[in-house]
Design an enzyme around this catalytic site. Structure first.
Site, mmCIF file in Angstrom:
data_model
loop_
_atom_site.group_PDB
_atom_site.id
_atom_site.type_symbol
_atom_site.label_atom_id
_atom_site.label_comp_id
_atom_site.label_asym_id
_atom_site.label_seq_id
_atom_site.Cartn_x
_atom_site.Cartn_y
_atom_site.Cartn_z
ATOM 1 C CD GLU A 1 -6.733 2.901 6.705
ATOM 2 O OE1 GLU A 1 -5.900 2.105 7.145
ATOM 3 O OE2 GLU A 1 -7.330 2.735 5.632
ATOM 4 N NE ARG B 1 -4.177 0.195 1.851
ATOM 5 C CZ ARG B 1 -5.325 0.633 1.350
ATOM 6 N NH1 ARG B 1 -5.473 1.917 1.041
ATOM 7 N NH2 ARG B 1 -6.316 -0.192 1.121
#
Length: 780
Positions: free
Chosen positions: A729, A326
Site C-alpha cells: 500500500e 485509517r
C-alpha cells in the site's frame, strides 16, 4: 528459537530471501497456464449462476414476478432471499445490515435481488432480464452533500482523534486559513473479476474455490448462509488475477450465491460476474470531502490543524468504519501538528457499499495533509518542499501522533533530502518556472512529496497468521500459509524464506494453494501485512523442523548441536557435509516429525477507538516521490514527464518484486488522482460501469522517465521477517506527487500567488475549470 539455531539462521545467505527470485508463477502467467477460477476444469453437471439486479436506488419491492425467468429452457431454478437456508447476511463487520439478496427493500441501483441457476451462463443472463419487479420508490441519498442535507445518517460510529487544544492553537496562530478538498473514489478494476465455484460433497460438505483475499471470512459467510458449521466448508484459492482490496469482503457474495445454488441443486455451481454487473454490484474506494483549518506562522511552521473527513460509504457498513478511521490515522502523513483534531463522518448513501481499496483510506487522508502543506507554501511564498521538511516528525515533543503513538523512526526528512539531490529537484523547479513564462499553452509543474504509512491491521485481532510446512523424505519441501496470492509475489517470498532457512534451491520448495483445510482462522491478505504476518508464521514452522533436525543430527552423528549448520549446498554436521535429502531420510527412519505448523502475532500493538489512542501500527514505511508533469491548457490533458521514487522497504525480501510493486502502486495512485472518475446519474445508476466509460492508466500514461530505487542500508528497527518492511500500500501514495505537480503547473497562471485548490481526480474537465478560475484570479 534456540540461540544456536538463531546463529545458524543468521549465517545462511544463499539465494533465498533478500534476492530477486522471479515470481513463482511467472512462467505460467506469461504462457497462459496459470489457472484462475474460470480456468478450472468444470465438474460434470456444472450450473451457472447469474444475478438479477435492482434498477432503483432506494425502493420497496411491491411485487416480483419471476415466472418468465423460470420458464426459459435451461433454467434449473431461480433463488430469492426466501431460499437461503441460513442467514441472509454477508456483513463483514457483523452489523447485520447487508443482506445477501434483497428482501422487501432495495438500497442501491445494482443490488442483487435474485439469482438464476441455469445449464449455461448465456441462458442465465438472458433469463435474468425477464423478471418483472414492481417498486415503490423512496427518497435516495446519492452523495455526501445530499447525505448531510438529509441529516447525516452514519454507517459507523464517528471517531475523534485529538492532541493538545486545537481551538487555542488556531486562535494563537499568527496566520490561519481554511478550505475544502474533494477526493474521488476508484474502481478496483482487477483483471480477474469476482468469481467462485462451489461443489457439494458428502454429508453437507461444501468445497468452494473463490477469488478471495480472505478465505476464512468467505468460509464463515458460506457456513452462515448454509446454516452449517465451518468444518463442513472448505475455501481454496491458488491465485487471484488482482484484487487491490476489492476481494477482501466483496468476494463473499459470489461465493455464498454459488454455494447456495450448489446446495439447492446438489450440483456444482459457478458464479463469474460479467464486468458490468461486477462494477454495478461491488463497492469502490471511498470518495471524501475534507474540510480543514490550519494555523501557521510566516516561516511555514504548522501550529494547529482541525479537519473533518466525510466519506460516501454506501448503503451498508462493509469495511467503511476502519477505512474512514485509517483516513484519520494518515491525515498527518509525515508531519507533526502541535495542536490537532481529526473527526470522521462515515455517511450512509444509496450507492454501492464502498469497501477496502489499496491504502484503505490512508491515501485520502494523505491528500488532505498535502493540501495543507500546499496552502501554507502559497500563503508564505515558500517552496512546498521546505514547508514539508520543516514540519516532519522529529524527536522530543515533536514525535507524538494525533492518536498518541510515538514515532520512533522518522526518516521522512532524510529521504526527501536524498531524493531532492538525486533528481535535481530545486534546479529543475527553477528551470520549469522560467520555461512557463514563454509557454502559453503547455505549463509544467513539479512536486516532491513524502509518505509515512502505518503497517498493521487497526483491528488488532487480525494481526495473526498461521502456516504449515512439510518436509518430505526426498528433501523436498511444501509450504502452505494463510495469505493469498493476487500477483503481488507473496507466495514467492514465502518460498524464499524456506529456501534461505533450509539452504535449498528454488526447485526444492513448493507453495500450495491457500485453503482453510490446512491453515484455519486466517486473516485477510490486506493492510500490506501479508509478508510480515505469514512470513513469520512460515519461519516459525521452519524453525520447529530445523530444531528437530539439529537435535537428531547431533545425536545421530555424535556432534554438538552448534556443529550442525544448514548451508547452501548441504548440511554441515561436524567435519562432514551431508545432503539435505540424506538428513531428512535418516530423520524419518529415526521417527522424527518433519511437519510443523507455525504461528505469529504482531507484538506491541494496541488501539482503543473509544479514546482515540493507542499504538495501532507496529512500524511505519517511508518514501518520497518527485513528479514532473506537462499540462495542455487547450485540452486539459496532462502528461507525466518524469518520476523519481526513493522508497523504504527495509531489508527487502525480494528487490525486483518490491520495485515492481512500487511502480505498479505509483501508476495506480496517479490514475486515481488524474483520470479515474466514477459518475452516478440522478437515479443512482453508476454510468461508469465498463472499460468503455471508466478509464484506467494505459501503457502510454506511464512516466516518460521512471526512476525507482530502494532506500539502502535501512533495515527495519522492529523484528519483522528478516528486517524487511511492507511494500504493498505505501507506494500507492506516491501518486499524490502527480496531483501536486499538476497544481504547481496551474499555479503559473496566477504567477504562483494563490493555491489552485485542485480537487481529484484532476481530469481534463477539472483541470480546465481550475485553469479558468486561476485566470480570473490573475485578472483581478
Amino acid at each position: 528459537m534456540s540461540e544456536t539455531l538463531a546463529k545458524q539462521t543468521a549465517q545462511i545467505v544463499p539465494g533465498g530471501a533478500s534476492k530477486s527470485l522471479r515470481h513463482e508463477s511467472a512462467r505460467m502467467h506469461v504462457s497462459g497456464n496459470a489457472a484462475y477460477i474460470d480456468d478450472l476444469p468444470e465438474p460434470q453437471g456444472l450450473l451457472h449462476v447469474v444475478p438479477g439486479l435492482s434498477t432503483k436506488a432506494h425502493a420497496r419491492i411491491v411485487s416480483m414476478d419471476l415466472e418468465a425467468v423460470r420458464a426459459v429452457p435451461g433454467v434449473v431454478c431461480v433463488l430469492t432471499a426466501a431460499d437461503i437456508p441460513g442467514d441472509n447476511q454477508v456483513s463483514a463487520v457483523g452489523k447485520g445490515d447487508e443482506p445477501l439478496l434483497a428482501d422487501g427493500e432495495v438500497c442501491f441501483y445494482g443490488q442483487p435481488i435474485f439469482v438464476v441457476v441455469a445449464e449455461s451462463r448465456g441462458v442465465a443472463r438472458r433469463a435474468a432480464k425477464l423478471a418483472k419487479i414492481e417498486y415503490e420508490e423512496r427518497p435516495a441519498v446519492l452523495n455526501i452533500a445530499q447525505a448531510r442535507e438529509a441529516g447525516g445518517v452514519l454507517v459507523w460510529r464517528p471517531l475523534v482523534m485529538s492532541r493538545g487544544d486545537v481551538e487555542t492553537g488556531l486562535a494563537a496562530a499568527p496566520r490561519r486559513l481554511s478550505g475544502q478538498v474533494t477526493v474521488g473514489g476508484q474502481e478496483h478494476f482487477y483483471l480477474e473479476g469476482q468469481a467462485a465455484l462451489a461443489q457439494p460433497g458428502e454429508e453437507g460438505e461444501m468445497r468452494v474455490w473463490s477469488s478471495t483475499q480472505h478465505p476464512t471470512e468467505t468460509q464463515h459467510m458460506v457456513a452462515h448462509c448454509l446454516h452449517v458449521p465451518s468444518n463442513l466448508v472448505t475455501v481454496e484459492v491458488r491465485r487471484m488475477g488482482g484484487a487491490f482490496g476489492g476481494k477482501e469482503s466483496q468476494a463473499n457474495t459470489p461465493a455464498c450465491l454459488a454455494a447456495i445454488a450448489a446446495h439447492a441443486t446438489g450440483r456444482a455451481a459457478k458464479m463469474r460476474l460479467d464486468r458490468d454487473d461486477d462494477m454495478m454490484m461491488t463497492g469502490k474506494r471511498h470518495d471524501f470531502v475534507i474540510d480543514y483549518e490550519v494555523g501557521f506562522d510566516d516561516a511555514g511552521n504548522i501550529l494547529a490543524v482541525d479537519m473533518v473527513l466525510a466519506a460516501r460509504c454506501g448503503w451498508a457498513a462493509d469495511l467503511s468504519g476502519p477505512v474512514v478511521d485509517r483516513a484519520l490515522f494518515h491525515a498527518d502523513n509525515a508531519y507533526f501538528y502541535p495542536d490537532v483534531r481529526f473527526k470522521s463522518e462515515p455517511l450512509k448513501t444509496n450507492t454501492q457499499s464502498n469497501t477496502a481499496y489499496r491504502g484503505f483510506g490512508g491515501p485520502q487522508g494523505i491528500v488532505a495533509a498535502e493540501r495543507v502543506i500546499e496552502e501554507i507554501a502559497f500563503a508564505t511564498g515558500l517552496d512546498p518542499l521546505d514547508v514539508r521538511v520543516r514540519n516532519v516528525y522529529g524527536t522530543g515533543t515533536r514525535n507524538i501522533t494525533p492518536y498518541h503513538m510515538t514515532v520512533e523512526d522518522s526518516i521522512a526528512a532524510e529521504i526527501m533530502a536524498q531524493l531532492a539531490e538525486r533528481c535535481d529537484y530545486r534546479q529543475r523547479r527553477q528551470a520549469l518556472r522560467e520555461a512557463n513564462k514563454s509557454s502559453p499553452c503547455i505549463k509544467r509543474g513539479i512536486a516532491l512529496t513524502p509518505v509515512k504509512f502505518g503497517i498493521s491491521f487497526t483491528a488488532t485481532h487480525y494481526n495473526q497468521a498461521g502456516a504449515l510446512v512439510h518436509v518430505y523424505t526426498d528433501g523436498s519441501v511444501q509450504v502452505n500459509h494463510g495469505g493469498t496470492e493476487m500477483g503481488q509475489g507473496l507466495h514467492t517470498k514465502m518460498v524464499q524464506i524456506a529456501m534461505r532457512e533450509f539452504g535449498l534451491t528454488e526447485d526444492r520448495v513448493r507453495i500450495t494453494a491457500t485453503t482453510t483445510g490446512k491453515v484455519p482462522n486466517t486473516s485477510a491478505t490486506a493492510a500490506s501485512s501479508g509478508a510480515d504476518l505469514n512470513g513469520m508464521a512460515v519461519l516459525d514452522a521452519v524453525h520447529k523442523i530445523k530444531a528437530r533436525l539439529v537435535s537428531f543430527a547431533a545425536e545421530h552423528w555424535k556432534v554438538p548441536e552448534e556443529g550442525v549448520q544448514f548451508l547452501p549446498d548441504g548440511v554441515q554436521v561436524g567435519e562432514q557435509v551431508i545432503s539435505f535429502p540424506e538428513l531428512t531420510k535418516a530423520a524419518y527412519f529415526a521417527r522424527v516429525s518433519l511437519s510443523a505448523n507455525g504461528f505469529y502475532k504482531t507484538p506491541k500493538i494496541s488501539w482503543n477507538a473509544a479514546t482515540g489512542r493507542g499504538r495501532p501500527f507496529y512500524y511505519f514505511a517511508y518514501g518520497a516521490a518527485c513528479a514532473e508533469v506537462a499540462v495542455d491548457l487547450l485540452t486539459g490533458e496532462n502528461r507525466i514527464e518524469r518520476v523519481d521514487i526513493l522508497h523504504d522497504a527495509g531489508q527487502s525480501l525480494n528487490p525486483a518484486i518490491d520495485i515492481g510493486q512500487i511502480e505498479g502502486g505509483f501508476v495506480q495512485g496517479a490514475g486515481w488522482l488524474t483520470m479515474e472518475e466514477l459518475v452516478w446519474d440522478d437515479t443512482g445508476r453508476l454510468r461508469t460501469h465498463a472499460p468503455s466509460t471508466y478509464k484506467i492508466p494505459a501503457c502510454s500514461d506511464r512516466p516518460r522517465i521512471f526512476n525507482v530505487a530502494l532506500l539502502e542500508h535501512s533495515p527495519n528497527q522492529e523484528a519483522t521477517i528478516f528486517r524487511s518492511k511492507a511494500v504493498g500500500e505505501p507506494p500507492f501514495v506516491h501518486g499524490v506527487a502527480v496531483l501536486q505537480a499538476i497544481s504547481d503547473a496551474l499555479a503559473s497562471l496566477n504567477d504562483y500567488q494563490t493555491c489552485p485548490q485542485l480537487d481529484a481526480p484532476a481530469t481534463p474537465e477539472q483541470i480546465l475549470r481550475t485553469a479558468e478560475r486561476m485566470r480570473q484570479q490573475a485578472s483581478h
